[in-house]
Design an enzyme around this catalytic site. Structure first.
Site, PDB file in Angstrom:
ATOM      1  N   CYS A   2      11.223  -6.923   8.423  1.00 47.53           N
ATOM      2  CA  CYS A   2      12.530  -7.493   8.113  1.00 47.53           C
ATOM      3  C   CYS A   2      12.719  -7.525   6.600  1.00 47.53           C
ATOM      4  O   CYS A   2      11.786  -7.795   5.838  1.00 47.53           O
ATOM      5  CB  CYS A   2      12.727  -8.929   8.579  1.00 47.53           C
ATOM      6  SG  CYS A   2      12.550  -9.187  10.322  1.00 47.53           S
ATOM      7  N   ARG A  27      11.903  -1.733   5.922  1.00 47.88           N
ATOM      8  CA  ARG A  27      11.182  -2.944   6.337  1.00 47.88           C
ATOM      9  C   ARG A  27      11.457  -3.316   7.791  1.00 47.88           C
ATOM     10  O   ARG A  27      10.821  -4.209   8.344  1.00 47.88           O
ATOM     11  CB  ARG A  27      11.572  -4.122   5.440  1.00 47.88           C
ATOM     12  CG  ARG A  27      11.226  -3.912   3.983  1.00 47.88           C
ATOM     13  CD  ARG A  27      11.648  -5.108   3.167  1.00 47.88           C
ATOM     14  NE  ARG A  27      10.872  -6.276   3.510  1.00 47.88           N
ATOM     15  CZ  ARG A  27       9.749  -6.625   2.915  1.00 47.88           C
ATOM     16  NH1 ARG A  27       9.268  -5.883   1.938  1.00 47.88           N
ATOM     17  NH2 ARG A  27       9.111  -7.709   3.275  1.00 47.88           N
ATOM     18  N   TRP A  70      13.112  -6.354  11.997  1.00 56.95           N
ATOM     19  CA  TRP A  70      11.996  -5.816  12.764  1.00 56.95           C
ATOM     20  C   TRP A  70      11.645  -6.935  13.731  1.00 56.95           C
ATOM     21  O   TRP A  70      11.112  -7.978  13.326  1.00 56.95           O
ATOM     22  CB  TRP A  70      10.828  -5.498  11.840  1.00 56.95           C
ATOM     23  CG  TRP A  70       9.685  -4.814  12.527  1.00 56.95           C
ATOM     24  CD1 TRP A  70       9.581  -3.483  12.806  1.00 56.95           C
ATOM     25  CD2 TRP A  70       8.481  -5.418  13.017  1.00 56.95           C
ATOM     26  NE1 TRP A  70       8.395  -3.222  13.447  1.00 56.95           N
ATOM     27  CE2 TRP A  70       7.701  -4.390  13.588  1.00 56.95           C
ATOM     28  CE3 TRP A  70       7.989  -6.718  13.049  1.00 56.95           C
ATOM     29  CZ2 TRP A  70       6.459  -4.631  14.165  1.00 56.95           C
ATOM     30  CZ3 TRP A  70       6.744  -6.957  13.621  1.00 56.95           C
ATOM     31  CH2 TRP A  70       5.988  -5.909  14.171  1.00 56.95           C
ATOM     32  N   ASN A  96      12.916 -13.750   6.961  1.00 54.90           N
ATOM     33  CA  ASN A  96      11.833 -12.787   7.140  1.00 54.90           C
ATOM     34  C   ASN A  96      10.539 -13.568   7.299  1.00 54.90           C
ATOM     35  O   ASN A  96      10.210 -14.376   6.433  1.00 54.90           O
ATOM     36  CB  ASN A  96      11.758 -11.875   5.903  1.00 54.90           C
ATOM     37  CG  ASN A  96      10.508 -11.014   5.899  1.00 54.90           C
ATOM     38  OD1 ASN A  96       9.997 -10.655   6.950  1.00 54.90           O
ATOM     39  ND2 ASN A  96      10.013 -10.691   4.718  1.00 54.90           N
ATOM     40  N   GLY A  97       9.824 -13.351   8.412  1.00 53.20           N
ATOM     41  CA  GLY A  97       8.567 -14.072   8.615  1.00 53.20           C
ATOM     42  C   GLY A  97       8.519 -14.636  10.024  1.00 53.20           C
ATOM     43  O   GLY A  97       9.250 -14.177  10.910  1.00 53.20           O
ATOM     44  N   GLU A 462      -7.815   8.225   9.463  1.00 54.08           N
ATOM     45  CA  GLU A 462      -6.516   8.160   8.785  1.00 54.08           C
ATOM     46  C   GLU A 462      -5.601   9.296   9.260  1.00 54.08           C
ATOM     47  O   GLU A 462      -4.394   9.102   9.441  1.00 54.08           O
ATOM     48  CB  GLU A 462      -6.726   8.196   7.262  1.00 54.08           C
ATOM     49  CG  GLU A 462      -5.494   8.496   6.416  1.00 54.08           C
ATOM     50  CD  GLU A 462      -4.299   7.579   6.656  1.00 54.08           C
ATOM     51  OE1 GLU A 462      -4.440   6.565   7.354  1.00 54.08           O
ATOM     52  OE2 GLU A 462      -3.202   7.925   6.174  1.00 54.08           O
ATOM     53  N   LYS A 466      -1.790   8.992  10.755  1.00 60.46           N
ATOM     54  CA  LYS A 466      -0.633   9.714  10.204  1.00 60.46           C
ATOM     55  C   LYS A 466       0.098  10.486  11.290  1.00 60.46           C
ATOM     56  O   LYS A 466       1.308  10.405  11.419  1.00 60.46           O
ATOM     57  CB  LYS A 466      -1.146  10.650   9.117  1.00 60.46           C
ATOM     58  CG  LYS A 466      -0.438  10.827   7.868  1.00 60.46           C
ATOM     59  CD  LYS A 466      -0.208   9.712   6.884  1.00 60.46           C
ATOM     60  CE  LYS A 466      -0.012   8.345   7.368  1.00 60.46           C
ATOM     61  NZ  LYS A 466      -0.570   7.293   6.600  1.00 60.46           N
ATOM     62  N   GLU A 469       1.728   8.006  14.010  1.00 59.07           N
ATOM     63  CA  GLU A 469       2.820   7.099  13.662  1.00 59.07           C
ATOM     64  C   GLU A 469       4.143   7.813  13.438  1.00 59.07           C
ATOM     65  O   GLU A 469       5.194   7.218  13.660  1.00 59.07           O
ATOM     66  CB  GLU A 469       2.462   6.172  12.498  1.00 59.07           C
ATOM     67  CG  GLU A 469       2.481   6.786  11.129  1.00 59.07           C
ATOM     68  CD  GLU A 469       2.111   5.807  10.029  1.00 59.07           C
ATOM     69  OE1 GLU A 469       2.510   4.639  10.087  1.00 59.07           O
ATOM     70  OE2 GLU A 469       1.422   6.223   9.083  1.00 59.07           O
ATOM     71  N   HIS A 485     -20.916  12.281  22.433  1.00 61.99           N
ATOM     72  CA  HIS A 485     -21.189  11.022  23.144  1.00 61.99           C
ATOM     73  C   HIS A 485     -19.984  10.566  23.960  1.00 61.99           C
ATOM     74  O   HIS A 485     -19.889   9.393  24.310  1.00 61.99           O
ATOM     75  CB  HIS A 485     -21.593   9.937  22.135  1.00 61.99           C
ATOM     76  CG  HIS A 485     -22.851  10.282  21.387  1.00 61.99           C
ATOM     77  ND1 HIS A 485     -24.083  10.317  21.995  1.00 61.99           N
ATOM     78  CD2 HIS A 485     -23.055  10.635  20.096  1.00 61.99           C
ATOM     79  CE1 HIS A 485     -25.010  10.668  21.102  1.00 61.99           C
ATOM     80  NE2 HIS A 485     -24.406  10.869  19.946  1.00 61.99           N
ATOM     81  N   LYS A 579       7.382  -1.126   7.160  1.00 70.95           N
ATOM     82  CA  LYS A 579       6.588  -0.762   5.985  1.00 70.95           C
ATOM     83  C   LYS A 579       5.584  -1.840   5.611  1.00 70.95           C
ATOM     84  O   LYS A 579       4.435  -1.554   5.353  1.00 70.95           O
ATOM     85  CB  LYS A 579       7.527  -0.465   4.813  1.00 70.95           C
ATOM     86  CG  LYS A 579       6.823   0.001   3.553  1.00 70.95           C
ATOM     87  CD  LYS A 579       6.155   1.338   3.757  1.00 70.95           C
ATOM     88  CE  LYS A 579       5.450   1.840   2.524  1.00 70.95           C
ATOM     89  NZ  LYS A 579       4.472   2.886   2.883  1.00 70.95           N
TER      90      LYS A 579
HETATM   91  O1  M6R Z   1       1.058  -2.429   2.471  1.00 68.92           O
HETATM   92  P1  M6R Z   1      -0.322  -2.214   3.014  1.00 68.92           P
HETATM   93  O2  M6R Z   1      -1.039  -1.095   2.343  1.00 68.92           O
HETATM   94  O3  M6R Z   1      -1.144  -3.467   3.047  1.00 68.92           O
HETATM   95  O4  M6R Z   1      -0.081  -1.790   4.522  1.00 68.92           O
HETATM   96  C1  M6R Z   1      -1.158  -1.661   5.407  1.00 68.92           C
HETATM   97  C2  M6R Z   1      -0.762  -0.927   6.672  1.00 68.92           C
HETATM   98  O5  M6R Z   1       0.232  -1.627   7.355  1.00 68.92           O
HETATM   99  C3  M6R Z   1      -0.248   0.481   6.361  1.00 68.92           C
HETATM  100  O6  M6R Z   1      -1.193   1.225   5.657  1.00 68.92           O
HETATM  101  C4  M6R Z   1       0.122   1.221   7.654  1.00 68.92           C
HETATM  102  O7  M6R Z   1      -1.028   1.485   8.387  1.00 68.92           O
HETATM  103  C5  M6R Z   1       0.883   2.495   7.312  1.00 68.92           C
HETATM  104  N1  M6R Z   1       2.079   2.574   8.094  1.00 68.92           N
HETATM  105  C6  M6R Z   1       0.134   3.742   7.586  1.00 68.92           C
HETATM  106  O8  M6R Z   1       0.809   4.870   7.174  1.00 68.92           O
END
Ligand code: M6R
Length: 584
Positions: A2, A27, A70, A96-97, A462, A466, A469, A485, A579
């Site tokens: 948000c 956000r 969000w 927000n929160g 990672e 990527k 998501e 395994h 984000k």
């Molecule tokens: O702002 P931050 O780096 O703390 O965010 C952490 C994760 O939420 C962030 O890296 C998330 O996994 C990304 N969407 C990945 O691309």
């Protein structure tokens, strides 16, 4: 999660709020809404989805609040979209929160006759303010927030009062100061095109803006003085320019951002290196992609500095409290500097007297201000939900720290400068075209598996984040040795498997793993400095030794981007994600 925004000034508020919400859309984009104040009336407009794709009406007034949602409490419906109002419809609040005690407060308010229109936790706030409004808006807001448990940033307006009130506890709220106008927002890009003069609200602080901006502590009611800071981001950095998406723009920016990340104050690097050497236990913590960088840190420190550091994902860090003493060191990594799980880790560390060092992108973020020392990674605004340039900047800085710990700072710098220059060469249209061809082959895949060893094991994890998501293809990363395994059972009939290779002592083993995949009919994509018979498709990366995680993740970022686009998804706004994740 948000985004909230507020404006008071001498211009028509709705276009400013509309533009700010578009910039905060990363956000959250489940729904949007804004309220303007026009003398005795509050006007509200709400809609579903992204504000950038909506036709919005023109609302009168020079004071307004806005919200990009969000969803957490209550479904994705127009009724649950912010702003929320009190019974009279004269008080409008965006939030927000999360308000943790909203159920008991709602019950209490309903018993006293308040009528609720949404399922959100937020709606209790305007009703609590309404209950105390005879004290005046400022005092009523103070009395309301004193009842709240949880993390929040709110912005409030009330019919008949030319003022804007904001309060922060646990979620970001930044004030922008124009000539005769005041902005408040969850993040600076919301108002950066109007002003780069900002003030950061700390927890339990309130801003009341009319002609002037006044600040108070909501617990004591005492006035607070704030420092005006000039931000050196320019508005263009936070725009897409000629790129179709922020994600692609940010991937390409890695030509410059790695250099900016390692351009740090040498004294601070050496001092931190000393602290890591002295500490009885150093923990690296972060979430999602930043967490994978922390995990890579464990390998990098082991390889480069022969030093054991621990990686713990932030949401689990409080469970490690038994290992913390005042001699422990916590290194947090976060792009936003606002991630709730990371902040909780910091809180847990603080309780045990642990010193906190952070690697953060957003200047003035909660983590930046709540750490004993913060390194800014200087990647510039990262707007796409998928982290790309922040990731490689974080990796570069962690690598530099590891070299500093072993007294080889200059060697580390040279390696990373060389890596940055090779990344610059890599990011050319031909390279992107080759990856696009691969994306065309993989676009209808159901699953993708990624393997790596040592430094590249966290990068395999990672890579999976990527791809998943943004393209919504199921992707999973494994340590190369783990294949046999279990996961090997899933390989066959052309299953795409990406193999991350570095020219190190693990090379032969990971190539053997590639062979095992090939023998079972998998389609092997090698990300490697050299081609190999085991590969069906080769993505060349430069040979940069201990910096290999940086160059190996970049082709996967590009692949994930093109998979998303080819499958018809907007890579900047993956479904269900936001984000910065400021809820637990
Ligand atoms: O702002 P931050 O780096 O703390 O965010 C952490 C994760 O939420 C962030 O890296 C998330 O996994 C990304 N969407 C990945 O691309």
């Amino acid at each position: 999660m948000c985004g909230i925004v507020g404006y008071i000034g001498d211009r028509e508020a709705y276009p400013i709020i509309h533009d700010a919400l578009k910039r905060l859309e990363y956000r959250g984009y489940d729904s949007y809404g804004f309220a303007t104040l026009d003398k005795e009336a509050i006007h509200i407009e709400k809609g579903m989805g992204k504000i950038s794709e909506a036709e919005i009406g023109r609302l009168p007034g020079m004071v307004a609040v806005g919200h990009s949602r969000w969803a957490t409490h209550g479904g994705v419906t127009k009724r649950n979209a912010h702003p929320h109002t009190d019974c009279s419809g004269r008080i409008a609040v965006v939030h927000n929160g999360i308000i943790e005690n909203f159920q008991e407060l709602r019950k209490e308010l309903e018993e006293r006759g308040h009528v609720f229109k949404s399922e959100t936790d937020t709606e209790i706030i305007p009703h609590l303010i309404e209950e105390n409004i005879s004290w005046g808006l400022e005092e009523a807001v103070i009395k309301a927030v004193q009842r709240l448990k949880g993390r929040y940033a709110i912005a409030v307006i009330r019919a008949g009062e030319e003022r804007l009130v904001g309060v922060r506890r646990g979620s970001p709220l930044i004030v922008g100061k124009g000539k005769s106008e005041t902005f408040i927002a969850s993040d600076i890009p919301a108002f950066l095109k109007h002003t780069n003069k900002v003030m950061y609200l700390d927890d339990n602080e309130m801003i009341v803006a009319d002609g002037k901006a006044k600040f108070f502590n909501v617990e004591t009611g005492e006035p607070v003085r704030k420092r005006l800071i000039t931000i050196d981001w320019d508005a263009k950095q936070a725009e897409k320019g000629d790129y179709p998406h922020f994600m692609l723009k940010e991937i390409m920016e890695q030509k410059d951002t790695i250099i900016r990340a390692i351009n740090q104050n040498e004294e601070a690097i050496l001092k931190t290196a000393e602290e890591i050497k002295r500490a009885h236990g150093t923990f690296f913590t972060g979430c999602g992609t930043a967490g994978k960088v922390c995990m890579a840190g464990e390998y990098i420190f082991s390889r480069v500095a022969n030093k054991h550091v621990n990686f713990v994902v932030s949401s689990e860090f409080p469970n490690y409290n038994h290992f913390l003493t005042d001699k422990t060191l916590l290194v947090t990594i976060s792009q936003s500097g606002e991630t709730a799980d990371v902040m909780e880790a910091v809180e847990a560390a603080r309780k045990a007297g642990v010193r906190v060092i952070s690697l953060v992108n957003v200047m003035g973020s909660s983590l930046h201000r709540n750490s004993d020392y913060t390194f800014l990674i200087n990647a510039g605004p990262e707007k796409a939900v998928a982290s790309t340039k922040a990731t490689t900047s974080q990796l570069a800085l962690v690598t530099l720290l590891a070299y500093a710990v072993t007294g080889r700072l200059e060697e580390g710098k040279r390696l990373l400068m060389e890596t940055a220059s090779k990344v610059n060469d890599m990011l050319n249209p031909r390279y992107e075209a080759r990856i696009t061809r691969l994306a065309r082959k993989l676009r209808n895949s159901r699953d993708v598996y990624i393997i790596g060893r040592s430094l590249n094991y966290p990068m395999a994890l990672e890579s999976a984040i990527k791809i998943m998501e943004v393209s919504y293809i199921h992707a999973q990363g494994f340590a190369g040795g783990e294949l046999k395994h279990g996961p090997l059972a899933l390989i066959g009939g052309g299953t795409p498997c990406i193999v991350l290779v570095a020219n190190d002592e693990n090379r032969d083993d990971i190539i053997s793993n590639a062979m095992e995949i090939k023998a079972r009919g998998g389609y092997v994509i090698g990300v490697s400095p050299e081609n190999n018979d085991a590969f069906d498709y080769w993505l060349r990366v430069p040979d940069v030794g201990n910096a290999s995680p940086i160059v190996n993740i970049i082709p996967i970022q590009i692949l994930a981007y093109h998979l998303a686009v080819l499958r018809g998804y907007d890579p900047d706004y993956p479904r269900n994600l936001a984000k910065s994740v400021v809820v637990k």
